[in-house]
Design a protein around this motif. Structure first.
Motif, PDB file in Angstrom:
ATOM      1  N   ALA A 123    -121.450 -27.074 -16.242  1.00 23.91           N
ATOM      2  CA  ALA A 123    -122.305 -28.237 -15.965  1.00 23.91           C
ATOM      3  C   ALA A 123    -121.667 -29.255 -15.034  1.00 23.91           C
ATOM      4  O   ALA A 123    -122.359 -29.936 -14.282  1.00 23.91           O
ATOM      5  CB  ALA A 123    -122.702 -28.910 -17.272  1.00 23.91           C
ATOM      6  N   LEU A 124    -120.347 -29.395 -15.067  1.00 20.32           N
ATOM      7  CA  LEU A 124    -119.669 -30.408 -14.251  1.00 20.32           C
ATOM      8  C   LEU A 124    -118.997 -29.829 -13.012  1.00 20.32           C
ATOM      9  O   LEU A 124    -118.407 -30.567 -12.229  1.00 20.32           O
ATOM     10  CB  LEU A 124    -118.620 -31.131 -15.100  1.00 20.32           C
ATOM     11  N   ARG A 125    -119.085 -28.549 -12.837  1.00 20.14           N
ATOM     12  CA  ARG A 125    -118.357 -27.900 -11.735  1.00 20.14           C
ATOM     13  C   ARG A 125    -118.682 -28.518 -10.375  1.00 20.14           C
ATOM     14  O   ARG A 125    -117.797 -28.725  -9.557  1.00 20.14           O
ATOM     15  CB  ARG A 125    -118.669 -26.409 -11.745  1.00 20.14           C
ATOM     16  N   GLU A 126    -119.942 -28.847 -10.160  1.00 17.90           N
ATOM     17  CA  GLU A 126    -120.346 -29.413  -8.862  1.00 17.90           C
ATOM     18  C   GLU A 126    -119.786 -30.824  -8.633  1.00 17.90           C
ATOM     19  O   GLU A 126    -119.782 -31.317  -7.517  1.00 17.90           O
ATOM     20  CB  GLU A 126    -121.863 -29.443  -8.738  1.00 17.90           C
ATOM     21  N   HIS A 127    -119.294 -31.464  -9.701  1.00 24.15           N
ATOM     22  CA  HIS A 127    -118.796 -32.836  -9.586  1.00 24.15           C
ATOM     23  C   HIS A 127    -117.269 -32.910  -9.441  1.00 24.15           C
ATOM     24  O   HIS A 127    -116.732 -33.973  -9.150  1.00 24.15           O
ATOM     25  CB  HIS A 127    -119.213 -33.654 -10.810  1.00 24.15           C
TER      26      HIS A 127
END
Length: 194
Positions: free
Chosen positions: A158-162
């Motif tokens: 869920a946070l990989r793109e951030h």
């Protein structure tokens, strides 16, 4: 003995004199035992409500003057133990302002997502948290660090793109973001961006 060995001096601890806390129960137990004498100075006081978890202390007083006095006494007690408070995290504020920085609802949802182990619960919370303007929310980074921790434990992307943006814009998130990213096979473009 292995657990006590985890407290051996290490190079990555900062220059400030503080409790070397690692993510294990032994670290917590040693910290609580070490801080007992400081706790005793404040826990039976009628002028304040004293709360501590490992190396984080919160004190409630009736007046600003009492808060200033207790802060000085607390810092002095820490110095006698060979510790230095993190002045960047030390603040005197109203109870309302304090509550605003705690993000109780978001933290409850993080706990629920952690317990449910449903990646979609975490994805929904991440989408909401990252859609808010971090500059408008005090302690936004604390909640983001907790989100990274749960995402890492659940191996949820869920946070990989951030990760790249967070590492570049907020050094306090770097360790949590990179630990989370380490749960996945890192793409070459992610490495180049970092």
């Amino acid at each position: 003995f292995m657990a006590v060995g985890a407290w051996q001096p290490r190079r990555q601890y900062g220059a400030l004199k503080g409790l070397p806390l690692d993510n294990n129960d032994v670290s917590r137990l040693i910290a609580h035992n070490f801080m007992k004498s400081v706790d005793e100075l404040f826990s039976n006081s009628e002028s304040c409500v004293y709360l501590r978890w490992c190396d984080d202390t919160i004190v409630f007083t009736r007046t600003l003057h009492e808060a200033e006095l207790i802060r000085r006494r607390h810092h002095s007690a820490l110095a006698q133990k060979g510790l230095e408070p993190n002045l960047g995290k030390t603040a005197i504020m109203s109870a309302d302002d304090f509550e605003t920085t705690r993000h109780v609802a978001a933290n409850r949802r993080i706990e629920l997502a952690n317990k449910s182990k449903d990646p979609q619960d975490l994805r929904n919370l991440v989408a909401e948290w990252y859609s808010a303007n971090s500059k408008d929310l005090p302690s936004w980074d604390r909640v983001a660090r907790r989100l990274y921790g749960v995402a890492g434990r659940l191996a949820c992307s869920a946070l990989r793109e951030h990760v790249v943006a967070d590492v570049g814009s907020d050094p306090t998130l770097a360790e949590a973001a990179l630990n989370c990213l380490g749960q996945f096979r890192v793409a070459p473009q992610e490495v180049l961006s970092l």
